[in-house]
Design a protein around this motif. Structure first.
Motif, PDB file in Angstrom:
ATOM      1  N   GLN A 114      -5.470  -4.843  15.678  1.00 28.75           N
ATOM      2  CA  GLN A 114      -4.648  -4.088  14.723  1.00 28.75           C
ATOM      3  C   GLN A 114      -4.778  -4.651  13.309  1.00 28.75           C
ATOM      4  OE1 GLN A 114      -1.169  -4.641  17.362  1.00 28.75           O
ATOM      5  NE2 GLN A 114      -0.701  -2.461  16.989  1.00 28.75           N
ATOM      6  N   ILE A 115      -4.837  -5.977  13.216  1.00 26.60           N
ATOM      7  CA  ILE A 115      -5.019  -6.615  11.917  1.00 26.60           C
ATOM      8  C   ILE A 115      -6.370  -6.251  11.320  1.00 26.60           C
ATOM      9  CG2 ILE A 115      -5.483  -8.848  10.831  1.00 26.60           C
ATOM     10  CD1 ILE A 115      -2.582  -8.354  10.946  1.00 26.60           C
ATOM     11  N   SER A 116      -7.409  -6.242  12.169  1.00 28.83           N
ATOM     12  CA  SER A 116      -8.747  -5.916  11.674  1.00 28.83           C
ATOM     13  C   SER A 116      -8.784  -4.489  11.125  1.00 28.83           C
ATOM     14  CB  SER A 116      -9.786  -6.085  12.785  1.00 28.83           C
ATOM     15  OG  SER A 116      -9.628  -5.101  13.796  1.00 28.83           O
ATOM     16  N   PHE A 117      -8.027  -3.590  11.746  1.00 32.20           N
ATOM     17  CA  PHE A 117      -7.958  -2.223  11.243  1.00 32.20           C
ATOM     18  C   PHE A 117      -7.250  -2.182   9.889  1.00 32.20           C
ATOM     19  CE2 PHE A 117      -5.918   1.949  10.857  1.00 32.20           C
ATOM     20  CZ  PHE A 117      -7.025   2.770  11.000  1.00 32.20           C
ATOM     21  N   LEU A 118      -6.225  -2.995   9.742  1.00 31.49           N
ATOM     22  CA  LEU A 118      -5.471  -3.044   8.487  1.00 31.49           C
ATOM     23  C   LEU A 118      -6.339  -3.526   7.333  1.00 31.49           C
ATOM     24  CD1 LEU A 118      -2.767  -2.978   6.856  1.00 31.49           C
ATOM     25  CD2 LEU A 118      -2.444  -5.350   7.591  1.00 31.49           C
ATOM     26  N   ILE A 119      -7.005  -4.663   7.517  1.00 30.77           N
ATOM     27  CA  ILE A 119      -7.759  -5.261   6.412  1.00 30.77           C
ATOM     28  C   ILE A 119      -9.145  -4.653   6.246  1.00 30.77           C
ATOM     29  CG2 ILE A 119      -6.510  -7.446   6.613  1.00 30.77           C
ATOM     30  CD1 ILE A 119      -8.896  -8.633   8.032  1.00 30.77           C
ATOM     31  N   GLY A 120      -9.641  -3.960   7.295  1.00 29.47           N
ATOM     32  CA  GLY A 120     -10.988  -3.406   7.237  1.00 29.47           C
ATOM     33  C   GLY A 120     -11.037  -1.907   7.154  1.00 29.47           C
TER      34      GLY A 120
ATOM     35  N   ILE B 188       3.208  -2.584  -3.900  1.00 31.39           N
ATOM     36  CA  ILE B 188       4.636  -2.917  -3.955  1.00 31.39           C
ATOM     37  C   ILE B 188       5.348  -2.459  -2.683  1.00 31.39           C
ATOM     38  CG2 ILE B 188       6.807  -2.323  -5.122  1.00 31.39           C
ATOM     39  CD1 ILE B 188       5.251  -2.307  -7.751  1.00 31.39           C
ATOM     40  N   SER B 189       4.934  -1.303  -2.165  1.00 28.27           N
ATOM     41  CA  SER B 189       5.611  -0.741  -0.984  1.00 28.27           C
ATOM     42  C   SER B 189       5.510  -1.640   0.241  1.00 28.27           C
ATOM     43  CB  SER B 189       5.044   0.641  -0.660  1.00 28.27           C
ATOM     44  OG  SER B 189       3.738   0.549  -0.121  1.00 28.27           O
ATOM     45  N   ASN B 190       4.526  -2.555   0.252  1.00 29.07           N
ATOM     46  CA  ASN B 190       4.425  -3.493   1.367  1.00 29.07           C
ATOM     47  C   ASN B 190       5.682  -4.350   1.511  1.00 29.07           C
ATOM     48  OD1 ASN B 190       1.521  -3.497   2.627  1.00 29.07           O
ATOM     49  ND2 ASN B 190       1.187  -3.338   0.432  1.00 29.07           N
ATOM     50  N   ALA B 191       6.347  -4.589   0.381  1.00 25.49           N
ATOM     51  CA  ALA B 191       7.554  -5.415   0.414  1.00 25.49           C
ATOM     52  C   ALA B 191       8.686  -4.715   1.153  1.00 25.49           C
ATOM     53  CB  ALA B 191       7.989  -5.762  -1.011  1.00 25.49           C
ATOM     54  N   ALA B 192       8.635  -3.383   1.221  1.00 19.54           N
ATOM     55  CA  ALA B 192       9.695  -2.636   1.899  1.00 19.54           C
ATOM     56  C   ALA B 192       9.334  -2.286   3.334  1.00 19.54           C
ATOM     57  CB  ALA B 192       9.987  -1.347   1.120  1.00 19.54           C
ATOM     58  N   ALA B 193       8.157  -2.711   3.788  1.00 19.16           N
ATOM     59  CA  ALA B 193       7.684  -2.328   5.117  1.00 19.16           C
ATOM     60  C   ALA B 193       8.504  -3.008   6.214  1.00 19.16           C
ATOM     61  CB  ALA B 193       6.220  -2.695   5.279  1.00 19.16           C
ATOM     62  N   SER B 194       9.006  -2.193   7.119  1.00 17.26           N
ATOM     63  CA  SER B 194       9.718  -2.737   8.281  1.00 17.26           C
ATOM     64  C   SER B 194       8.955  -2.476   9.579  1.00 17.26           C
ATOM     65  CB  SER B 194      11.114  -2.100   8.386  1.00 17.26           C
ATOM     66  OG  SER B 194      11.019  -0.691   8.475  1.00 17.26           O
ATOM     67  N   ILE B 195       7.941  -1.605   9.492  1.00 17.47           N
ATOM     68  CA  ILE B 195       7.062  -1.370  10.639  1.00 17.47           C
ATOM     69  C   ILE B 195       5.617  -1.470  10.172  1.00 17.47           C
ATOM     70  CG2 ILE B 195       8.710   0.081  11.895  1.00 17.47           C
ATOM     71  CD1 ILE B 195       7.189   2.533  10.864  1.00 17.47           C
ATOM     72  N   PHE B 196       4.722  -1.779  11.100  1.00 17.33           N
ATOM     73  CA  PHE B 196       3.324  -2.021  10.775  1.00 17.33           C
ATOM     74  C   PHE B 196       2.642  -0.774  10.206  1.00 17.33           C
ATOM     75  CE2 PHE B 196      -1.194  -2.675  12.079  1.00 17.33           C
ATOM     76  CZ  PHE B 196      -1.428  -3.825  11.341  1.00 17.33           C
TER      77      PHE B 196
ATOM     78  N   LEU C 192       2.360  -0.583   6.470  1.00 14.47           N
ATOM     79  CA  LEU C 192       1.274  -1.389   5.901  1.00 14.47           C
ATOM     80  C   LEU C 192      -0.048  -0.623   5.960  1.00 14.47           C
ATOM     81  CD1 LEU C 192       1.948  -4.990   7.299  1.00 14.47           C
ATOM     82  CD2 LEU C 192       2.858  -3.897   5.244  1.00 14.47           C
ATOM     83  N   ILE C 193      -0.282   0.058   7.080  1.00 15.79           N
ATOM     84  CA  ILE C 193      -1.515   0.827   7.229  1.00 15.79           C
ATOM     85  C   ILE C 193      -1.588   1.934   6.177  1.00 15.79           C
ATOM     86  CG2 ILE C 193      -2.783   2.411   8.733  1.00 15.79           C
ATOM     87  CD1 ILE C 193      -2.980  -0.397   9.732  1.00 15.79           C
ATOM     88  N   ILE C 194      -0.484   2.672   6.021  1.00 17.58           N
ATOM     89  CA  ILE C 194      -0.459   3.774   5.047  1.00 17.58           C
ATOM     90  C   ILE C 194      -0.674   3.244   3.636  1.00 17.58           C
ATOM     91  CG2 ILE C 194       0.999   5.555   4.011  1.00 17.58           C
ATOM     92  CD1 ILE C 194       2.343   5.865   6.770  1.00 17.58           C
ATOM     93  N   ALA C 195      -0.022   2.130   3.311  1.00 17.36           N
ATOM     94  CA  ALA C 195      -0.189   1.534   1.981  1.00 17.36           C
ATOM     95  C   ALA C 195      -1.634   1.107   1.751  1.00 17.36           C
ATOM     96  CB  ALA C 195       0.744   0.333   1.828  1.00 17.36           C
TER      97      ALA C 195
ATOM     98  N   GLY D 209      -7.015   1.853  -0.782  1.00 20.44           N
ATOM     99  CA  GLY D 209      -8.446   2.105  -0.658  1.00 20.44           C
ATOM    100  C   GLY D 209      -8.873   3.391  -1.346  1.00 20.44           C
ATOM    101  N   GLY D 210      -8.089   4.452  -1.161  1.00 20.13           N
ATOM    102  CA  GLY D 210      -8.425   5.726  -1.796  1.00 20.13           C
ATOM    103  C   GLY D 210      -8.292   5.677  -3.305  1.00 20.13           C
ATOM    104  N   ALA D 211      -7.229   5.051  -3.794  1.00 17.28           N
ATOM    105  CA  ALA D 211      -7.006   4.985  -5.243  1.00 17.28           C
ATOM    106  C   ALA D 211      -8.055   4.123  -5.938  1.00 17.28           C
ATOM    107  CB  ALA D 211      -5.604   4.443  -5.529  1.00 17.28           C
TER     108      ALA D 211
END
Length: 448
Positions: free
Chosen positions: A52-58, A97-105, A108-111, A116-118
């Motif tokens: 799951q982490i690899s999907f997040l960072i990659g 910034i929205s990562n600071a408000a993340a309460s579910i994983f 983080l993925i959406i952010a 990446g797109g921006a």
């Protein structure tokens, strides 16, 4: 095709434009890479696996970045480029910034997808602005400076990322305005995201260089038009694309597997590796790019063959050095060779962007550079790490140094392809130069 360029752009204004775009690109690299240093606490806070982490960072970043690549080029060729860049910086900064408000994983993925797109919107518009805003006599140096952002941003994230997280943790920061309680890594991302908001507007400090008036060009091109244009001029663009993608495979493969190679071969900690490698990227990377820019501006002002010859030299040196790095058997040799690798490793993008800026009309630069970046992402970043893993597993499975042997094999093969492509490009420019005389660089039309 005839072009009429704006006059009166001072040297200071031209370098001011380059400086602003480079600073923004550095911020993009920092925001892209800083998350890698937070893998441990993210796993702890959300209870997720390595997969799951690899999907997040990659993949979450890379897929969005690639998908938005061609639309980014389209926007760069048709819209106000400064507005595109500013909007992109604002968007990804808010996502960080929205990562600071993340309460579910999933948040983080959406952010990460948004980041990446921006960030994909930045490079095509920046290349297009530099193409139109910097005189040809210093354009290679300008593009080399802009390419430095890759090294400087990544190096800063490696060198300063850990200490920044540590400082925030030591300061006992456990909450941020409007959000409330956060972990130290979330507070770090909040601070980094905030920095991006004012930086989103620095692109408006330099005057918009505008676009040159071109005859024989409707200045509005679809992707189909661009593909037809590349096909009509394939004698130049095919070897250029092969050259760029082949060296992207080398640099991307090295970036993906070099930390693991250093750990397995020399039992090096990630902290030690990050500090030394980050330092080299901050010093040697910009130095090599500046020398490459100087060489292309000095020798390639009127001759494209000389710019292509710089590409030949880069291909040979990068191939020899990266293979040698994989075969290094002492820590000292490893770092000495790595310093030389960093000196040359990203100069190929300066060569490519300089050639594109000199032979492509303003109305096509965004989409063509976007296409190059997409191919680099798909083949270089997407294929190279897997090829290295397969080579190590199936060709050298019985060897203790299977990973570096697999890396050396892929780097040698890709490097040879890059050398052949660069030599072909150099020969074709030399042939054009001989047949047309020592004339200024042509801007290729859509006709073959």
């Amino acid at each position: 095709m005839m072009q009429t360029y704006r006059s009166g752009k001072s040297v200071l204004a031209q370098w001011g434009l380059v400086a602003c775009l480079t600073l923004i690109s550095m911020l993009a690299q920092i925001d892209k890479n800083i998350l890698v240093l937070m893998v441990g606490p993210i796993k702890h806070d959300f209870g997720v696996s390595d997969v799951q982490i690899s999907f997040l960072i990659g993949a979450a970043f890379a897929v969005a970045n690639i998908v938005m690549g061609l639309p980014a080029g389209w926007l760069a060729d048709r819209c106000n480029r400064r507005v595109v860049i500013s909007g992109a910086v604002l968007l990804w900064s808010l996502a960080v910034i929205s990562n600071a408000a993340a309460s579910i994983f999933l948040v983080l993925i959406i952010a990460r997808v948004v980041v990446g797109g921006a960030e994909a919107l930045i490079s095509p518009a920046s290349y297009s602005l530099i193409r139109d805003g910097v005189d040809e006599g210093r354009r290679a140096r300008a593009l080399s400076v802009y390419t430095m952002a890759l090294m400087l941003g990544t190096g800063l994230s490696l060198v300063l990322g850990g200490p920044l997280i540590g400082a925030i943790e030591a300061a006992g920061v456990h909450s941020v305005p409007l959000i409330g309680a956060v972990s130290p890594w979330q507070a770090t991302l909040f601070v980094i995201g905030l920095v991006g908001i004012p930086l989103a507007f620095i692109v408006f400090l330099p005057k918009d260089p505008g676009r040159p008036r071109e005859t024989g060009d409707d200045q509005k091109h679809s992707l189909t038009d661009i593909v037809r244009y590349l096909s009509n001029n394939r004698a130049i663009f095919l070897p250029l694309l092969v050259f760029t993608v082949a060296l992207s495979m080398v640099t991307s493969g090295l970036g993906s597997w070099m930390p693991a190679m250093a750990a397995r071969t020399f039992h090096m900690s990630m902290r030690e590796f990050g500090l030394i490698q980050g330092g080299l990227m901050l010093v040697m990377g910009p130095l090599g790019l500046w020398f490459a820019g100087q060489a292309m501006d000095k020798k390639g002002k009127s001759r494209l063959s000389d710019v292509a010859f710089v590409g030949v030299i880069v291909s040979v040196v990068v191939t020899v050095l990266t293979v040698s790095l994989c075969l290094a058997r002492t820590v000292t040799t490893f770092w000495v060779v790595d310093g030389m690798v960093v000196l040359f490793s990203w100069t190929f993008m300066a060569v490519t962007s300089t050639l594109v800026a000199r032979v492509v009309s303003s109305s096509r630069v965004g989409l063509i550079m976007a296409l190059i970046l997409v191919l680099n992402g798909l083949i270089g970043q997407g294929l190279s790490p897997t090829l290295i893993a397969l080579a190590g597993e199936y060709l050298y499975a019985d060897l203790a140094n299977a990973l570096p042997a697999g890396m050396a094999t892929v780097f040698a093969g890709s490097g040879i392809v890059a050398i052949v492509a660069a030599l072909t490009l150099h020969r074709r420019f030399l042939k054009r130069q001989t047949s047309e005389g020592n004339l200024p660089a042509p801007v290729f039309s859509g006709e073959h």
